[in-house]
Write a protein that holds these residues in place. Structure first.
Motif, PDB file in Angstrom:
ATOM      1  N   ALA A 205       0.813  -1.217   0.000  1.00 53.02           N
ATOM      2  CA  ALA A 205       0.000   0.000   0.000  1.00 53.02           C
ATOM      3  C   ALA A 205       0.845   1.265   0.000  1.00 53.02           C
ATOM      4  O   ALA A 205       0.510   2.247  -0.672  1.00 53.02           O
ATOM      5  CB  ALA A 205      -0.936  -0.011   1.213  1.00 53.02           C
ATOM      6  N   ASN A 206       1.937   1.283   0.758  1.00 52.02           N
ATOM      7  CA  ASN A 206       2.773   2.483   0.809  1.00 52.02           C
ATOM      8  C   ASN A 206       3.366   2.808  -0.561  1.00 52.02           C
ATOM      9  O   ASN A 206       3.401   3.967  -0.975  1.00 52.02           O
ATOM     10  CB  ASN A 206       3.895   2.302   1.840  1.00 52.02           C
ATOM     11  CG  ASN A 206       3.525   2.886   3.193  1.00 52.02           C
ATOM     12  OD1 ASN A 206       2.941   3.959   3.279  1.00 52.02           O
ATOM     13  ND2 ASN A 206       3.849   2.166   4.252  1.00 52.02           N
ATOM     14  N   GLU A 207       3.854   1.786  -1.252  1.00 57.14           N
ATOM     15  CA  GLU A 207       4.406   2.002  -2.594  1.00 57.14           C
ATOM     16  C   GLU A 207       3.321   2.484  -3.552  1.00 57.14           C
ATOM     17  O   GLU A 207       3.560   3.352  -4.401  1.00 57.14           O
ATOM     18  CB  GLU A 207       5.034   0.712  -3.110  1.00 57.14           C
ATOM     19  CG  GLU A 207       5.702   0.851  -4.469  1.00 57.14           C
ATOM     20  CD  GLU A 207       6.303  -0.454  -4.975  1.00 57.14           C
ATOM     21  OE1 GLU A 207       6.677  -0.494  -6.169  1.00 57.14           O
ATOM     22  OE2 GLU A 207       6.375  -1.423  -4.183  1.00 57.14           O
ATOM     23  N   PHE A 208       2.115   1.938  -3.419  1.00 59.12           N
ATOM     24  CA  PHE A 208       0.975   2.345  -4.236  1.00 59.12           C
ATOM     25  C   PHE A 208       0.677   3.829  -4.035  1.00 59.12           C
ATOM     26  O   PHE A 208       0.532   4.602  -4.992  1.00 59.12           O
ATOM     27  CB  PHE A 208      -0.223   1.478  -3.859  1.00 59.12           C
ATOM     28  CG  PHE A 208      -1.452   1.710  -4.703  1.00 59.12           C
ATOM     29  CD1 PHE A 208      -1.350   2.119  -6.021  1.00 59.12           C
ATOM     30  CD2 PHE A 208      -2.709   1.500  -4.176  1.00 59.12           C
ATOM     31  CE1 PHE A 208      -2.480   2.326  -6.808  1.00 59.12           C
ATOM     32  CE2 PHE A 208      -3.845   1.693  -4.945  1.00 59.12           C
ATOM     33  CZ  PHE A 208      -3.730   2.105  -6.255  1.00 59.12           C
ATOM     34  N   LEU A 209       0.616   4.247  -2.770  1.00 57.22           N
ATOM     35  CA  LEU A 209       0.339   5.646  -2.460  1.00 57.22           C
ATOM     36  C   LEU A 209       1.477   6.556  -2.910  1.00 57.22           C
ATOM     37  O   LEU A 209       1.246   7.704  -3.313  1.00 57.22           O
ATOM     38  CB  LEU A 209       0.085   5.803  -0.965  1.00 57.22           C
ATOM     39  CG  LEU A 209      -1.212   5.161  -0.450  1.00 57.22           C
ATOM     40  CD1 LEU A 209      -1.256   5.180   1.078  1.00 57.22           C
ATOM     41  CD2 LEU A 209      -2.429   5.879  -1.029  1.00 57.22           C
ATOM     42  N   ASP A 210       2.708   6.067  -2.845  1.00 58.48           N
ATOM     43  CA  ASP A 210       3.854   6.856  -3.318  1.00 58.48           C
ATOM     44  C   ASP A 210       3.711   7.180  -4.808  1.00 58.48           C
ATOM     45  O   ASP A 210       3.991   8.304  -5.248  1.00 58.48           O
ATOM     46  CB  ASP A 210       5.159   6.101  -3.073  1.00 58.48           C
ATOM     47  CG  ASP A 210       5.586   6.114  -1.614  1.00 58.48           C
ATOM     48  OD1 ASP A 210       5.094   6.985  -0.862  1.00 58.48           O
ATOM     49  OD2 ASP A 210       6.391   5.246  -1.222  1.00 58.48           O
ATOM     50  N   ILE A 211       3.300   6.185  -5.598  1.00 64.55           N
ATOM     51  CA  ILE A 211       3.141   6.382  -7.039  1.00 64.55           C
ATOM     52  C   ILE A 211       2.030   7.389  -7.318  1.00 64.55           C
ATOM     53  O   ILE A 211       2.177   8.299  -8.153  1.00 64.55           O
ATOM     54  CB  ILE A 211       2.844   5.040  -7.735  1.00 64.55           C
ATOM     55  CG1 ILE A 211       4.068   4.132  -7.676  1.00 64.55           C
ATOM     56  CG2 ILE A 211       2.407   5.260  -9.181  1.00 64.55           C
ATOM     57  CD1 ILE A 211       3.844   2.764  -8.273  1.00 64.55           C
ATOM     58  N   LEU A 212       0.908   7.252  -6.616  1.00 62.59           N
ATOM     59  CA  LEU A 212      -0.200   8.189  -6.806  1.00 62.59           C
ATOM     60  C   LEU A 212       0.202   9.603  -6.401  1.00 62.59           C
ATOM     61  O   LEU A 212      -0.131  10.577  -7.085  1.00 62.59           O
ATOM     62  CB  LEU A 212      -1.420   7.726  -5.994  1.00 62.59           C
ATOM     63  CG  LEU A 212      -2.009   6.356  -6.360  1.00 62.59           C
ATOM     64  CD1 LEU A 212      -3.183   6.022  -5.457  1.00 62.59           C
ATOM     65  CD2 LEU A 212      -2.439   6.326  -7.822  1.00 62.59           C
ATOM     66  N   GLN A 213       0.922   9.716  -5.276  1.00 66.45           N
ATOM     67  CA  GLN A 213       1.370  11.029  -4.822  1.00 66.45           C
ATOM     68  C   GLN A 213       2.331  11.667  -5.826  1.00 66.45           C
ATOM     69  O   GLN A 213       2.263  12.870  -6.101  1.00 66.45           O
ATOM     70  CB  GLN A 213       2.062  10.891  -3.457  1.00 66.45           C
ATOM     71  CG  GLN A 213       2.461  12.231  -2.815  1.00 66.45           C
ATOM     72  CD  GLN A 213       1.249  13.043  -2.422  1.00 66.45           C
ATOM     73  OE1 GLN A 213       0.469  12.630  -1.573  1.00 66.45           O
ATOM     74  NE2 GLN A 213       1.069  14.209  -3.033  1.00 66.45           N
TER      75      GLN A 213
END
Length: 442
Positions: A205-213
């Motif tokens: 999830a953290n990597e997912f949110l990093d990409i979106l951010q």
């Protein structure tokens, strides 16, 4: 067309089966493993690297070096691994076959594709070897690696779901969340209308949110992926266009959904399609709606866009009218042999798949941008024959490419065999108990 002892093409929707390859400059490589007694030992010593199946060459286990690894197998050993992108752990896969091929020939395990078998062919005949899951051992290995990766993903998912140290700010406002990751995803769903699915179905999830951010910081819309001049304009665009969602066609997001790891070679789209097929109403009142339903034949897909047609003539007319590409004229003017037509189709498919102009080799961020460039610059002309008339384009870029099938069928119907004739390959029948013998008998 190059002949193969493996499976043929069908008329289903194409799926890419070969990773795009970047051929390196020719390098001297060690001698064949059949003359190298310490090959297996060397492979074990470099367990953190990708080892060539047939020599002592090793590569880093990275995306770039993985292409170098596949190109090395093709150029130096005439070996192609099918469906590379579906192999869960390429390093372990390579280690397995390195040991198996140490003292046995490729023909024991691989389908053989022999080129230039027609009497009029001027180029020398070559044998290429295809390692694929037609072989039961290869299929079992791929499934075992897939199960191992699934166990790893489920372990990671459980760890994230029970983690209480999660800390992250919302992508759309200044609120900060600590504790369980579900809170931030539920907040973005209900307060901002941004729904990425059930939090419990996500992983990394953290990597997912990093990409979106990173996309939002770069003023890029998450759905259409267009870039805007400032944040207010981006915010207004996503609100008015209802683009507060991720792009379902962007396969980079597949990594973050557990459903994509459940079955070998299937992602969320194919699984969802199967579910839709299984849920069929048996209500007799609705059966009449299917009375005039007629089954369509195999659809051939355009070389440049998603247009498809059952008629090859209609497809070539479309490519001429929409993309200014006269396939028939290209065949006639260049006097292409059947093999060259196969390589040309696979070359164009590969370039379009990678969003690279077929003429000038310039790369673009999307297929639409590439097509706009080709139209505006009149780059529908082919490059020099040496660019695309290469042996790697004997192998289809897409699985079930109906256009390739109809290249042969069209000429057979006209009674014009010429270069298109496929000569049956006479292979020696292996000893009793051989895996390959069982395959040939079946």
């Amino acid at each position: 067309m190059a002949q193969s002892s493996g499976e043929g093409l069908s008329g289903d929707k194409p799926n890419c089966i070969l990773e795009p390859l970047t051929l390196p400059e020719h390098q001297e490589t060690p001698s064949s493993p059949h003359n190298t007694t310490d090959h297996a030992a060397a492979a074990g010593a470099d367990s953190d690297r990708l080892c060539c199946l047939l020599c002592d060459q090793t590569f880093q286990d990275s995306d770039v070096d993985r292409d170098m690894f596949l190109a090395h197998l093709l150029v130096e050993h005439k070996l192609v691994i099918a469906d590379v992108k579906l192999i869960a752990d390429l390093k372990r896969y390579a280690q397995h076959w390195t040991e198996r091929l140490h003292d046995k020939p490729l023909t024991e395990f691989c389908s053989v594709i022999r080129t230039n078998t027609h009497p009029t062919d001027k180029a020398p005949s070559e044998d290429f070897y295809l390692l694929c899951d037609v072989l039961p051992e290869d299929k079992e290995l791929r499934e075992e690696l897939q199960r191992g990766r699934l166990e790893q993903i489920l372990t990671q998912q459980h760890k994230e779901r029970t983690d209480t140290n999660f800390s992250r700010a919302c992508l759309f406002c200044k609120m900060h969340f600590q504790g369980n990751r579900c809170e931030i995803f539920n907040h973005m769903t209900f307060d901002h209308g941004f729904n990425v699915g059930q939090p419990d179905n996500l992983v990394y999830a953290n990597e997912f949110l990093d990409i979106l951010q990173e996309k939002l910081d770069g003023l890029q819309c998450l759905f259409c992926e267009k870039t805007f001049k400032d944040r207010p304009t981006l915010k207004d665009h996503m609100r008015k266009k209802l683009h507060k969602k991720i792009n379902p066609k962007n396969t980079a997001y597949d990594k973050f959904y557990v459903i994509n790891y459940l079955e070998l070679g299937k992602n969320w789209e194919s699984i969802q399609a199967e579910d839709d097929t299984d849920v069929v109403s048996v209500d007799t009142d609705k059966e009449e709606e299917w009375g005039d339903w007629e089954e369509e034949g195999a659809q051939a897909v355009c070389l440049f866009c998603d247009f498809s047609a059952e008629s090859i003539d209609k497809l070539t007319e479309h490519m001429m009218d929409v993309h200014s590409f006269d396939f028939h004229n290209v065949k006639e003017s260049l006097e292409l042999t059947f093999y060259q037509r196969i390589k040309l189709v696979n070359y164009i498919r590969r370039q379009v798949h990678q969003c690279i102009c077929v003429h000038c080799q310039e790369r673009f961020p999307s297929r639409a941008a590439m097509l706009d460039h080709m139209t505006s610059q009149d780059h529908t002309d082919l490059p020099d024959k040496s660019v695309w008339d290469q042996p790697q384009y004997f192998f289809p870029t897409y699985e079930n490419d109906t256009l390739l099938c109809n290249l042969e069928d069209k000429e057979s119907d006209n009674g014009c065999h010429g270069d298109g004739i496929v000569v049956a390959e006479e292979l020696p029948v292996p000893e009793e108990g051989s895996v390959l013998r069982d395959i040939l008998r079946s």
